[in-house]
Design an enzyme around this catalytic site. Structure first.
Site, PDB file in Angstrom:
ATOM      1  N   LYS A 123      19.236  42.551  56.451  1.00  0.00           N
ATOM      2  CA  LYS A 123      18.702  42.989  55.159  1.00  0.00           C
ATOM      3  C   LYS A 123      19.445  44.199  54.591  1.00  0.00           C
ATOM      4  O   LYS A 123      19.511  44.379  53.387  1.00  0.00           O
ATOM      5  CB  LYS A 123      17.214  43.317  55.287  1.00  0.00           C
ATOM      6  CG  LYS A 123      16.342  42.122  55.691  1.00  0.00           C
ATOM      7  CD  LYS A 123      16.224  41.113  54.572  1.00  0.00           C
ATOM      8  CE  LYS A 123      15.203  40.019  54.904  1.00  0.00           C
ATOM      9  NZ  LYS A 123      15.216  38.930  53.893  1.00  0.00           N
ATOM     10  N   GLU A 161       9.839  44.225  47.772  1.00  0.00           N
ATOM     11  CA  GLU A 161       8.760  43.583  48.507  1.00  0.00           C
ATOM     12  C   GLU A 161       9.197  43.478  49.959  1.00  0.00           C
ATOM     13  O   GLU A 161      10.390  43.518  50.250  1.00  0.00           O
ATOM     14  CB  GLU A 161       8.495  42.182  47.949  1.00  0.00           C
ATOM     15  CG  GLU A 161       9.378  41.066  48.538  1.00  0.00           C
ATOM     16  CD  GLU A 161      10.850  41.187  48.180  1.00  0.00           C
ATOM     17  OE1 GLU A 161      11.170  41.924  47.225  1.00  0.00           O
ATOM     18  OE2 GLU A 161      11.689  40.572  48.857  1.00  0.00           O
ATOM     19  N   SER A 177      19.724  37.045  63.040  1.00  0.00           N
ATOM     20  CA  SER A 177      19.581  37.833  61.822  1.00  0.00           C
ATOM     21  C   SER A 177      18.942  39.200  62.025  1.00  0.00           C
ATOM     22  O   SER A 177      19.159  40.109  61.237  1.00  0.00           O
ATOM     23  CB  SER A 177      18.768  37.039  60.805  1.00  0.00           C
ATOM     24  OG  SER A 177      17.529  36.654  61.366  1.00  0.00           O
TER      25      SER A 177
END
Lengths: 396, 261
Positions: free
Chosen positions: A89, A111, A375
């Site tokens: 991210k 969010e 991830s």
């Protein structure tokens, strides 16, 4: 005004800009700013220095020998879990925060589901001195408390969302409503390859560093491309970043792993791409969506907060329809089992999201080279997993 | 008469400085009561009714209308049952349906427009369907005489407003504030400027909505040049708070109507 020389708004029939009129000028402004920034050597250089020195890129390509031995074949992990803040991210958050700063927007909203995107955004905002407000579902706040505390420490304000199921979908909706209200001063850093155009392209551009690095690392290490690239898909940002650099390599199979939750047949899952059904509009774009017969959006279910989303990125819907990628799903139970087994086998605590990709490969071994996008890391999931595997123990 | 003509006639016929268009959440608190509220709107002096179809993810709505929509869905409201309410009310005054894009796409754009026409609905507002995404639905509505009403906002630049204004049918829904639906203690200072811009770029009446909370606000909108005033959240809240929603909203609508006369 759009389309000519602009960014891609549609992927086949999917994508588009289904948003209130109030936001349309801001989307145009964002598109223009990104077109300019991504061609500006000073911007590109600043981002790549931050990705290297602050976030820790490039991430290693790791040959998971014991896992390979267990499943057969050869399995490499792309170690996005080793990045600062613990997941891919940060690639997107740093890029968009720099872009917001360049656009003169001093207030950032985001969010978050699992909290990873919220932490990444809070981190980027702390670094760049931007105000940060993170919308998070009340249910997710409960199951991801360590990340809530991290965001607060980083100076972000957490805004709990009680509406609906109190999860990622509702947090995105509330962030969009904030953006509609404060669009003049505010940039919305959406955390996945979803949303109205230009977001799916913007997020893909910022996440493709995963696949670009992995592709050249793989060539360097093995002299060839992987046979399969496997990544988990909630909205699908790590997957699109891992897939796109391989899109023209026709011999490489691309596999997205969604959350089957309690099983596709149960109806309690987060797998719109796998389950099929007619496309729908959610959060500004047309894509694969969980919905009822009338078009009311259904609630998703997954043990993993990051995959607990009824929508999917529009480019994934197109990759599926065009046959370039295929989508499969893994249940809560199988993901939990992989979470535990990979820890003991490889000494890696993988995020519950990534554990879906690991579980699928365990159950569907290949005989060539697999590349799994790991991830994120799973420290955030320990309390939830402990409670799931042994419900009698009290929570954190 | 087509829906487009019915709406035009309602604006022309209004005895007020600006036509009054109260918003009704279809199926809130349940189907039967929402029909009674709609009749009360008509009794109170409404010129048209904006009838919302409840949706799971209403991005343009603030907390009061969100909660009302969620309650309507829990009470079992469907597109079909709200269209029955529309049909009943259309016998008394023009009904303009407000509905999010996914409900339209899910049924099919032609089918949705047909269902509206069959129910006697005169117009359709889709708050998350900007003009770029609207050509197919506009054609489907035009074919059936249903007015597809577009929205403009304070953030809409002139060139874009001209484009939207030229494609407006029925009226041009002018969003008074940069934000979601809901009551506000202060009216926007630039309302007159937005209304003026909207009127310059369209031939249909300009109706103002979002944030009109009191009869004074409605009066202010009329003074700012609005030819229509849409009142939503204030009435939905009144319906939610009262044991006799129909009676509560009848009095309120009549206050709003009085302020506009």
């Amino acid at each position: 005004m759009k389309a000519q020389a602009g960014l891609q708004h549609r992927f086949g029939p999917y994508g588009g800009q289904y948003v209130p009129e109030t936001l349309m000028p801001a989307l145009g402004e964002l598109e223009a700013a990104w077109l300019e920034a991504r061609d500006d050597p000073a911007f590109v250089d600043r981002l790549s220095v931050l990705l290297r020195d602050f976030a820790g890129r490039p991430t290693p390509l790791y040959l998971a020998e014991r896992f390979s031995e267990k499943v057969g074949g050869t399995v490499y992990f792309k170690r996005e879990d080793l990045l600062h803040t613990g997941a891919h991210k940060i690639n997107n958050a740093l890029g968009q925060a720099l872009l917001a700063q360049r656009m003169g927007k001093s207030r950032i909203i985001a969010e978050t589901g699992a909290g990873q995107h919220g932490v990444a955004t809070a981190t980027a905002c702390a670094l760049l001195g931007l105000e940060c407000i993170v919308y998070m579902g009340a249910e997710d706040i409960r199951r991801q408390m360590p990340n809530v505390e991290r965001m607060q420490l980083l100076g972000a304000a957490i805004s709990p969302v009680e509406a609906g199921s109190g999860t990622l979908k509702d947090a995105v909706s509330e962030a969009i409503r904030d953006w509609v209200t404060n669009v003049a001063t505010t940039h919305y850093i959406i955390g996945s390859a979803v949303g109205p155009a230009p977001y799916p392209v913007l997020v893909r551009d910022l996440q493709r560093v995963i696949g670009d690095e992995a592709r050249s690392q793989m060539l360097q290490r093995t002299g060839r491309l992987p046979d399969r690239v496997i990544a988990c898909v909630g909205g699908g940002s790590n997957a699109i970043g891992a897939f796109i650099p391989f899109a023209d390599d026709k011999e490489v199979e691309l596999i997205g792993v969604e959350a089957a939750g309690e099983g596709i047949a149960s109806g309690r899952h987060g797998a719109p791409l796998t389950a099929g059904g007619k496309p729908g509009v959610l959060h500004g774009s047309l894509s694969a969506v969980l919905q009822d017969d009338e078009g009311q959006i259904a609630e998703a279910h997954s043990v993993s907060a990051g995959l607990d989303y009824p929508g999917s990125g529009p480019e994934h819907a197109w990759l599926r329809e065009s046959g370039r990628a295929r989508y499969v799903a893994v249940t809560d139970d199988d993901a939990l089992a992989a979470f535990t087994s990979i820890a003991g086998l490889e000494g890696i605590i993988a995020a519950l999201e990534s554990s879906h990709a690991l579980a699928w490969v365990e159950a569907n071994p290949g005989d060539g080279i697999d590349l799994i996008c790991l991830s994120g890391r799973g420290d955030k999931d320990l309390a939830e997993v402990r409670q799931r595997l042994n419900p009698s123990t009290s929570g954190p | 008469m087509t829906g487009v003509e019915i709406i035009a006639a309602a604006f022309a016929r209004s005895d007020k400085r600006a036509a009054l268009m109260p918003y009704l959440m279809g199926g809130f608190p349940d189907i039967e009561k929402s029909l009674a509220i709609g009749h009360a709107y008509a009794d109170g002096g409404a010129d048209l009714i904006e009838l919302g179809i409840p949706y799971s993810d209403p991005l343009a709505d603030g907390p009061v209308i969100q909660a009302a929509g969620a309650q309507a869905l829990r009470a079992g409201s469907t597109v079909a049952s709200v269209l029955e309410v529309a049909q009943e009310l259309a016998g008394r005054l023009p009904v303009v349906v407000m509905c999010y894009a996914n409900l339209v796409l899910s049924r099919g754009q032609d089918q949705f427009a047909s269902a509206l026409a069959q129910a006697g609905v005169s117009g359709l507002i889709v708050p998350d369907l900007p003009i770029e995404e609207a050509p197919t639905l506009l054609a489907a509505c035009d074919d059936r005489g249903v007015a597809l009403v577009p929205l403009v906002a304070p953030t809409t630049p002139d060139q874009r407003m001209a484009k939207i204004g030229s494609r407006a049918r029925g009226f041009l829904y002018t969003v008074a504030v940069t934000g979601t639906t809901g009551e506000r203690s202060q009216q926007p200072t630039d309302l007159a400027a937005v209304v003026k811009r909207a009127r310059r770029y369209t031939d249909v009446p300009v109706a103002v909505g979002f944030g009109i909370s009191t009869p004074q606000d409605a009066d202010g909108a009329a003074q700012a040049g609005a030819q229509g005033v849409i009142v939503g959240t204030r009435l939905v809240r009144a319906a939610a708070e009262s044991k006799d929603p129909a009676e509560a909203v009848r009095a309120l609508v009549s206050d709003f109507a009085g302020a506009l006369r």
